[in-house]
Design an enzyme around this catalytic site. Structure first.
Site, short mmCIF file in Angstrom:
data_model
loop_
_atom_site.label_atom_id
_atom_site.label_comp_id
_atom_site.label_asym_id
_atom_site.label_seq_id
_atom_site.Cartn_x
_atom_site.Cartn_y
_atom_site.Cartn_z
N LYS A 127 0.82 -1.19 0.00
CA LYS A 127 0.00 0.00 0.00
C LYS A 127 0.85 1.24 0.00
O LYS A 127 0.39 2.34 -0.31
CB LYS A 127 -0.87 0.02 1.26
CG LYS A 127 -1.79 -1.15 1.38
CD LYS A 127 -2.55 -1.04 2.73
CE LYS A 127 -3.21 -2.34 3.07
NZ LYS A 127 -3.77 -2.31 4.44
N GLY A 128 2.13 1.10 0.39
CA GLY A 128 2.97 2.26 0.66
C GLY A 128 3.08 3.28 -0.45
O GLY A 128 3.26 4.46 -0.20
N ASP A 171 14.65 -0.27 1.58
CA ASP A 171 15.39 -0.44 2.82
C ASP A 171 16.47 -1.50 2.57
O ASP A 171 17.53 -1.18 2.04
CB ASP A 171 14.40 -0.82 3.93
CG ASP A 171 15.04 -0.90 5.31
OD1 ASP A 171 16.23 -0.59 5.43
OD2 ASP A 171 14.35 -1.26 6.27
N LYS A 176 16.98 4.23 1.84
CA LYS A 176 17.68 4.35 3.12
C LYS A 176 19.16 4.07 2.91
O LYS A 176 19.54 3.01 2.42
CB LYS A 176 17.12 3.34 4.12
CG LYS A 176 15.88 3.83 4.80
CD LYS A 176 15.55 2.96 5.98
CE LYS A 176 14.07 3.01 6.25
NZ LYS A 176 13.67 2.10 7.34
N PHE A 209 13.50 4.37 10.92
CA PHE A 209 12.15 4.04 10.49
C PHE A 209 11.35 5.33 10.30
O PHE A 209 11.36 6.21 11.16
CB PHE A 209 11.46 3.13 11.50
CG PHE A 209 10.29 2.41 10.89
CD1 PHE A 209 10.48 1.30 10.07
CD2 PHE A 209 9.00 2.84 11.11
CE1 PHE A 209 9.41 0.66 9.47
CE2 PHE A 209 7.91 2.20 10.52
CZ PHE A 209 8.12 1.11 9.70
N GLU A 241 7.86 2.64 -6.23
CA GLU A 241 8.02 2.10 -4.86
C GLU A 241 8.11 3.24 -3.85
O GLU A 241 8.65 4.30 -4.15
CB GLU A 241 9.32 1.29 -4.80
CG GLU A 241 9.11 -0.20 -4.69
CD GLU A 241 8.65 -0.66 -3.30
OE1 GLU A 241 7.81 0.01 -2.67
OE2 GLU A 241 9.14 -1.71 -2.86
N ASP A 242 7.63 2.99 -2.67
CA ASP A 242 7.71 4.00 -1.61
C ASP A 242 9.13 4.11 -1.06
O ASP A 242 9.71 5.19 -1.02
CB ASP A 242 6.71 3.70 -0.48
CG ASP A 242 6.84 2.28 0.09
OD1 ASP A 242 7.65 1.47 -0.42
OD2 ASP A 242 6.12 1.97 1.06
N ARG A 244 -0.16 6.57 7.64
CA ARG A 244 0.05 6.69 6.19
C ARG A 244 -0.39 8.06 5.69
O ARG A 244 0.11 8.57 4.71
CB ARG A 244 -0.77 5.64 5.43
CG ARG A 244 -0.28 4.22 5.58
CD ARG A 244 -0.99 3.33 4.57
NE ARG A 244 -0.90 1.92 4.91
CZ ARG A 244 0.13 1.14 4.56
NH1 ARG A 244 1.14 1.62 3.89
NH2 ARG A 244 0.13 -0.14 4.90
N ASP A 272 3.63 3.38 6.57
CA ASP A 272 2.87 3.09 7.79
C ASP A 272 3.74 2.48 8.89
O ASP A 272 4.84 2.00 8.65
CB ASP A 272 1.77 2.08 7.49
CG ASP A 272 2.33 0.68 7.28
OD1 ASP A 272 3.24 0.53 6.43
OD2 ASP A 272 1.91 -0.26 7.99
#
Ligand code: IMP
Ligand code: MG
Length: 193
Positions: A58-59, A118, A146, A167, A114-115, A180, A174
């Site tokens: 969902k990001g 990581d 990141k 984070f 993509e959000d 979000r 989220d």
């Protein structure tokens, strides 16, 4: 006198002030300015072959919404939903496809939206999964990367921002499905679970 805002604890204007919402990592203005830039670059690069934008739910829902409007081409939009096993703040790299694409990728110019990258394990899995469907091309546009966390070799054509390895929440991202709908990217200041 009390106003409607005072009485509604979940009102958006107050969400930023929640106890687990930390400092701003990327402001709303910086997000929007960078997304316009990315949109211009994508528009130039894909002028001859409009892309199929594949959002990873969902990001990426908010990023997709803004990025797609910054691209002045007859692009198409589709979504996949994946869930990676692990805790709320740490990925395991084991990915499950929860919702697959609705369209055939053969001969399509696919741009994955993509959000955040990581460890990179989710994206690595997705790239292999999508490449197996013979798209004409496959590139990635990641809003956030990141720094120093990647555990796999990744070729990211478009990146919004490099951020410190902590984070973050907001603008689609989220923690346990919450936060979000923050307008900016914030550090998460709550307990890590
Ligand atoms: P990776 O597989 O370790 O690269 O993690 C990718 C996915 O984990 C992202 O698409 C996000 O959904 C989630 N994720 C990673 N870091 C964060 C974060 O800081 N906040 C919220 N979600 C994150
Ligand atoms: Mg997530």
């Amino acid at each position: 006198m009390t106003t409607v805002e005072d009485e509604a604890p979940g009102h958006p204007e107050r969400l930023e002030q929640g106890p687990d919402v930390g400092r701003v990592i990327v402001s709303e203005a910086d997000l929007q300015a960078r997304i316009l830039e990315l949109g211009r670059r994508i528009t130039a690069d894909y002028a001859d072959h409009p892309p199929l934008l594949v959002g990873v739910l969902k990001g990426a829902f908010m990023f997709m919404s803004d990025l797609s409007r910054a691209i002045s081409l007859p692009a198409e939009v589709d979504f996949m939903a994946v869930s990676s096993y692990g805790s709320a703040t740490r990925t395991s790299g084991v990915v499950r496809i929860v919702k697959d694409l609705d369209v055939d990728l053969a001969d399509r110019h696919v741009l994955v939206v993509e959000d955040i990258v990581d460890s990179g394990l989710t994206l690595n899995y997705l790239q292999r999964y999508l490449l197996a469907r013979s798209p004409a091309s496959l590139e990635v546009c990641a809003l956030l990367v990141k720094d120093g966390q990647q555990r796999t070799e990744l070729d990211l054509r478009y990146v919004g921002f490099h951020i410190p390895a902590e984070f973050v929440v907001g603008y689609g991202l989220d923690v346990n499905e919450r936060l979000r709908n923050l307008k900016a990217i914030h550090a998460y200041a709550g307990d890590s679970t």
